[in-house]
Design an enzyme around this catalytic site. Structure first.
Site, short mmCIF file in Angstrom:
data_model
loop_
_atom_site.label_atom_id
_atom_site.label_comp_id
_atom_site.label_asym_id
_atom_site.label_seq_id
_atom_site.Cartn_x
_atom_site.Cartn_y
_atom_site.Cartn_z
N LYS A 70 124.65 61.82 76.91
CA LYS A 70 125.82 60.95 76.87
C LYS A 70 127.10 61.68 77.32
O LYS A 70 127.93 61.10 78.02
CB LYS A 70 126.00 60.40 75.45
CG LYS A 70 127.00 59.26 75.38
CD LYS A 70 127.02 58.64 73.99
CE LYS A 70 128.01 57.49 73.95
NZ LYS A 70 128.09 56.89 72.60
N MET A 113 87.81 39.84 77.25
CA MET A 113 86.96 40.88 77.84
C MET A 113 86.27 41.70 76.76
O MET A 113 85.09 42.06 76.89
CB MET A 113 87.79 41.78 78.77
CG MET A 113 86.95 42.71 79.62
SD MET A 113 85.74 41.85 80.67
CE MET A 113 86.65 41.72 82.21
N GLU A 119 112.10 47.25 76.17
CA GLU A 119 112.16 48.16 77.32
C GLU A 119 110.85 48.24 78.10
O GLU A 119 110.85 48.54 79.29
CB GLU A 119 112.59 49.57 76.86
CG GLU A 119 114.05 49.67 76.45
CD GLU A 119 114.29 49.28 75.00
OE1 GLU A 119 113.33 48.80 74.36
OE2 GLU A 119 115.42 49.46 74.52
N PHE A 122 120.35 61.38 65.81
CA PHE A 122 120.00 59.96 65.75
C PHE A 122 119.57 59.47 67.13
O PHE A 122 120.25 59.70 68.13
CB PHE A 122 121.22 59.16 65.26
CG PHE A 122 120.97 57.67 65.25
CD1 PHE A 122 120.02 57.12 64.41
CD2 PHE A 122 121.68 56.83 66.10
CE1 PHE A 122 119.78 55.76 64.41
CE2 PHE A 122 121.45 55.46 66.11
CZ PHE A 122 120.49 54.92 65.26
N GLN A 123 118.46 58.78 67.18
CA GLN A 123 117.88 58.27 68.42
C GLN A 123 117.67 59.37 69.47
O GLN A 123 117.86 59.15 70.65
CB GLN A 123 118.72 57.12 68.99
CG GLN A 123 118.69 55.89 68.07
CD GLN A 123 119.21 54.62 68.72
OE1 GLN A 123 120.10 54.67 69.55
NE2 GLN A 123 118.66 53.47 68.31
#
Lengths: 167, 558
Positions: B162, B470, B50, B112-113
Site C-alpha cells: 500500500k 460426473m 475475487e 491485518f489482511q
C-alpha cells in the site's frame, strides 16, 4: 533408465525470491535436490547456483527445461564431470578425549590435505575441501572417534579451461 | 520523467497497455488505486467474489486474445484469486492479476489482511512480482504484460504494497524492455520442419491433433490448409475446440477420455500423428504407455519443456503453432501421389457413425444440437465442469476459434459463469451462453448480481439433474451405484433465484420449451437463467475409464 548424479550450473538473477522459485519448482515437479549452493557470480547482479540431482536422462532433461522456463533463470548447463572442477567443503567437530586420538585425527587431516581450524580441550574442528567422495571417505574414517557436529557446504563446481557457463 | 504516485503510475501504465476493462473488488490495501480509477476511462466490473474476477479476466482473454486484468485487495482478496489464477495457468491463458499488499514496513509481521501471495502463487503463475518501490511500477507492469502474453501465455501476478501505491516518484515509462532470462522460441527449426513435411507426405494414415496452442497463436487457417493439403483428419483437445470448424469433413471433434467415437477410433489407426500446441494431458492420452505405440508422433509446442514430458515423441519441433504450421505447409510442395482414398473412406464412415448416434429427445446431447441450430455461428459458449462440459464439448459444434471457453487443465467447477461474464465484456456484440450444471452454477451464482447490475446479458443454461453429475456417473459405473454425497436436494429454484437477482428466469421441460426459452433469452437481451430439469441417470459416453487406453473405450449401451 539409469539414475545417476548430475551437476547443474545455473546463472540466475541475484535478487530475493529466486532461490524460492527454483526450489519451489523442484518440489512441485517432484524432482529431488541432493544439494544446492548459491553465491554471487563473476558478473554483478547475477548469482550462480550449483544444483546436484540424482536422476535418469529423461528427468535430467526435464529439470534443465523447467529451470530454463523460470524467468529469473538466465542460463542452465549440465557440467561434464570429467571436464569440471567439483568441490565441497566440510567442517567436522571431532571428539578427541585424549592426545592419542588427537594425534590420530591430525595425521588423517594431513593425509587429506585438510586443516585443523579450532582446538578445544576435548574436540577439534577440521576443515576438508575436495570432491564429495573424498569428503565421504574422511567422514567414514573419523566416525569411530565420535563426530560431535558436522556441516557440509554442498557441491560447487566450474567447467575447466575454455568451456564456460557464462552469459 | 513525470512525478506521480504509485497508484497513478499503475493506472497510467495499464492505459498504456491498452487495458479497457478490469474485473475486481476493492479493499483496504487497494484504496489508493481505486481512488485513481475513479477518474480513469478504464471500466471496472465489480464482481461479487475475487475468484470470479480471475475467471472473468480468463474468459475475457480467451475470446479476445488480449490479456485479462483482475484486481484484488491483500489477504483474503488475494487468496480468493488463487483458483482463478491456477485455472489460467493450467490452460495457458494470459491474465495479469494485481493484488494490494500491506505496507512494506508491515510485511512479515502478520498484519491485518496480510497473505504471502507471491509465495502462494509462485507455482501457479508464469511469473510474479512484488514491487519494492513506486518508481518500479511502470517497468513492472510492462514486464508483467509482456511475460503474460508472449511465448506460452500464462498468468502473471503483481503484488503492490500500500505504501508503494501512495509514494510519489519520478516515473519513467519505457516502451522497450528486455529480459535476459526469457527469450521465447517462435521460429521452428527448418530441418525439423522439413522432416515433419516428409513424414506427413509419406504417411498412409496421417492425423492431426490440435490443442489450445492453435487457438492461442491464431493458427486455424494454417491448420485447415494443412489438413486439407495432406488429407489428415483433425481431432481437437478440449482446449483446441474450434480450431477447425466442427462441420468440416475432416473435423473429428474432441479426442480423449470423453472423445467422439470418430476421434477415438481413428487415432488407433493413424500411422503419423501431428500434435500441435497440446501437452498430452492424461485426459487426452489415457495410459501414456499405451498411447498410440505404433504411430510416429510429431510434437509441435512453443514450450520446449512439453517435449517428451508425458509422451516421448518421434520428432520434436519447438516453435509457435502458426509459424510452424505455415512452415510445414510451405515445405509440403509435393502433390500427394494417391488420394488416401481408403483413409478418407474410414474418416467418413466413423464420422457418420458418430453423427447418427444422437437421437431426438429431451436429452443433453440432443439439446446441444438444438442449441447449436438456434445460436448464430459466432456465438460464444462457456461451460462449467463435469457432465455439462463434456456434453457441450462432444455435441455442441464450434465453428470458430475463441468461441468455446472451458476449464481444461484444472477442471474448475464455477468457472463458466464468470468466464461468460468476461467473454461478454470482451465481445458485447456476441451472444454468450454458459452451459452449466446445477452443481457448478451454485459455486459462483452470486455473480448474477454483478451481471445484472453491470448489464452484462449472458445466458445461463442449467442442465439441472440435482446431482453432482460426473461424480454420480463414476459412482454408478465404478462404485456399484453407491451414491455418496452427490445429491443436491433439488434446490434452489433457479427461476426464482434468477428473479431474486433481477435476472430473467425461465424453465424448459420439453425440447420445444427449450427452443422457445433460448430464443426468448436472445431476443430479450437481459441476463437469463434457463432451468432445464434433466434425468440424474444420464451418462456421458463415449468414455475411457481413468488410466485405461483407447482400446478400452465404453460407448453408449455397451
Amino acid at each position: 533408465m539409469e539414475r545417476q548424479t548430475h551437476i547443474i550450473s545455473a546463472l540466475v538473477e541475484h535478487k530475493p525470491g529466486v532461490l524460492y522459485s527454483v526450489s519451489n519448482m523442484f518440489r512441485r515437479r517432484a524432482f529431488n535436490i541432493e544439494s544446492i549452493t548459491v553465491g554471487p557470480a563473476e558478473q554483478k547482479d547475477i548469482a550462480r547456483m550449483t544444483i546436484v540431482v540424482n536422476a535418469d536422462e529423461r528427468i535430467l532433461e526435464q529439470v534443465v527445461k523447467q529451470l530454463n522456463k523460470l524467468i529469473d533463470v538466465i542460463k542452465v548447463s549440465v557440467l561434464d564431470p570429467a571436464a569440471s572442477v567439483v568441490r565441497e567443503m566440510v567442517l567436522v567437530k571431532i571428539h578427541t578425549p585424549n592426545s592419542n586420538v588427537r594425534s590420530d585425527v591430525i595425521n588423517y587431516v594431513n593425509v587429506f590435505r585438510g586443516r585443523v581450524v579450532d582446538i578445544a580441550p576435548d574436540s577439534l574442528i577440521v576443515e576438508i575441501t575436495g570432491d564429495p567422495d573424498k569428503i565421504n571417505a574422511f567422514i567414514d574414517l573419523v566416525r569411530n572417534f565420535g563426530i560431535k557436529e558436522l556441516a557440509r557446504t554442498g557441491v560447487t563446481a566450474l567447467s575447466r579451461g575454455l568451456k564456460s557457463v557464462r552469459i | 520523467m513525470v512525478n506521480m504516485s504509485g497508484a497513478e503510475a499503475l493506472v497510467k501504465a495499464l492505459e498504456k497497455e491498452g487495458v479497457k476493462h478490469i474485473f475486481g473488488i476493492p479493499g483496504g490495501a487497494t484504496l489508493p488505486i481505486y481512488d485513481v480509477l475513479y477518474d480513469s476511462d478504464i471500466r471496472h466490473i465489480l464482481v461479487r467474489h475475487e475468484q470470479a474476477a480471475a475467471h472473468a479476466a480468463d474468459g475475457y482473454a480467451r475470446v479476445s486474445g488480449r490479456p485479462g486484468v483482475c484486481f484484488a485487495t491483500s489477504g483474503p482478496g488475494a487468496t480468493n484469486l488463487v483458483t482463478g489464477i491456477t485455472n489460467a495457468y493450467m490452460d495457458s491463458v494470459p491474465i495479469v492479476a494485481f493484488t494490494g499488499q500491506v505496507p512494506t514496513s508491515w510485511i512479515g509481521k502478520d498484519a491485518f489482511q496480510e497473505a504471502d501471495i507471491v509465495g502462494i502463487t509462485t507455482p501457479i503463475t508464469k511469473h510474479n512480482f512484488q514491487v519494492q518501490k513506486a518508481s518500479d511500477i511502470p517497468r513492472t507492469v510492462k514486464m508483467a504484460f509482456y511475460i503474460a502474453t508472449s511465448g506460452r501465455p500464462g498468468p502473471v501476478l503483481v503484488d503492490l504494497p500500500k505504501d508503494i501505491q501512495i509514494d510519489h516518484a519520478e516515473m519513467e515509462f519505457d516502451d522497450e524492455i528486455s529480459l535476459r532470462g526469457y527469450k521465447p522460441t517462435y521460429e521452428p527449426h527448418p530441418i525439423q520442419v522439413r522432416r515433419a513435411a516428409e513424414l506427413l507426405a509419406n504417411a498412409e494414415k496421417p492425423m492431426i491433433i490440435a490443442g489450445g496452442g492453435v487457438i492461442a497463436s491464431n493458427a486455424s487457417e494454417e491448420l485447415i490448409r494443412l489438413s486439407e493439403k495432406i488429407l489428415a483428419p483433425v481431432a481437437t483437445t478440449l482446449m483446441g475446440k474450434g480450431a477447425i470448424p466442427e462441420d468440416h469433413p475432416l473435423a473429428l471433434g474432441q479426442l480423449g477420455m470423453h472423445g467422439t467415437l470418430a476421434a477415438n477410433k481413428l487415432i488407433l489407426e493413424a500411422d503419423v500423428l501431428l500434435c500441435v500446441g497440446m501437452r498430452f494431458s492424461d485426459r487426452t492420452t489415457g495410459d501414456p504407455k499405451k498411447f498410440c505405440p505404433d504411430a510416429k508422433i510429431i510434437h509441435v509446442d512453443i514450450d520446449s519443456s512439453e517435449i517428451d514430458k508425458n509422451i516421448k515423441c518421434y520428432l520434436p519441433i519447438v516453435g509457435d503453432a502458426k509459424l510452424t504450421l505455415h512452415a510445414i505447409n510451405e515445405a509440403l510442395n509435393v502433390v500427394l501421389k494417391e488420394k488416401r482414398t481408403e483413409w478418407m473412406r474410414k474418416v467418413k464412415e466413423f464420422k457418420a457413425q458418430w453423427e447418427s448416434s444422437v437421437k431426438e429427445g429431451f436429452t443433453p446431447p440432443y439439446l446441444m444440437k438444438v442449441l447449436r441450430e438456434i445460436l448464430p455461428k459466432d456465438a460464444i459458449v462457456a461451460t462449467e465442469v463435469g457432465q455439462n462440459q463434456m456434453w457441450a464439448a462432444l455435441y455442441f459444434k464450434s465453428y470458430l476459434p475463441r468461441t468455446f471457453v472451458s476449464s481444461g487443465g484444472l477442471g474448475t467447477m464455477g468457472f463458466g459463469f464468470p468466464a461468460a461474464i468476461g467473454a461478454k465484456v470482451a465481445r458485447p456484440d456476441r451472444i454468450v451462453v454458459d452451459i452449466a450444471g446445477d452443481g457448478s452454477f451454485m459455486m459462483n451464482y452470486p455473480n448474477l448480481a454483478c451481471a445484472v447490475s453491470e448489464n452484462i446479458p449472458v445466458i445461463i443454461i442449467v442442465l439441472n439433474n440435482s446431482v453432482l453429475g460426473m461424480v454420480a456417473q463414476w459412482q454408478r459405473l465404478f462404485y456399484g451405484r453407491r451414491y455418496s454425497q452427490v445429491h443436491l436436494g433439488g434446490v434452489p429454484d433457479f427461476v426464482k433465484l434468477a428473479e431474486a437477482h433481477g435476472a430473467q428466469g425461465l424453465r424448459a421441460e420439453t425440447v420445444e420449451e427449450f427452443r422457445k426459452a433460448v430464443k426468448q433469452a436472445i431476443e430479450s437481451d437481459v441476463v437469463t437463467v434457463i432451468d432445464v430439469p434433466i434425468s440424474p441417470e444420464e451418462n456421458v459416453f463415449p468414455m475411457i475409464p481413468a488410466g485405461k487406453s483407447y482400446e478400452d473405450m465404453i460407448v453408449e449401451g455397451s
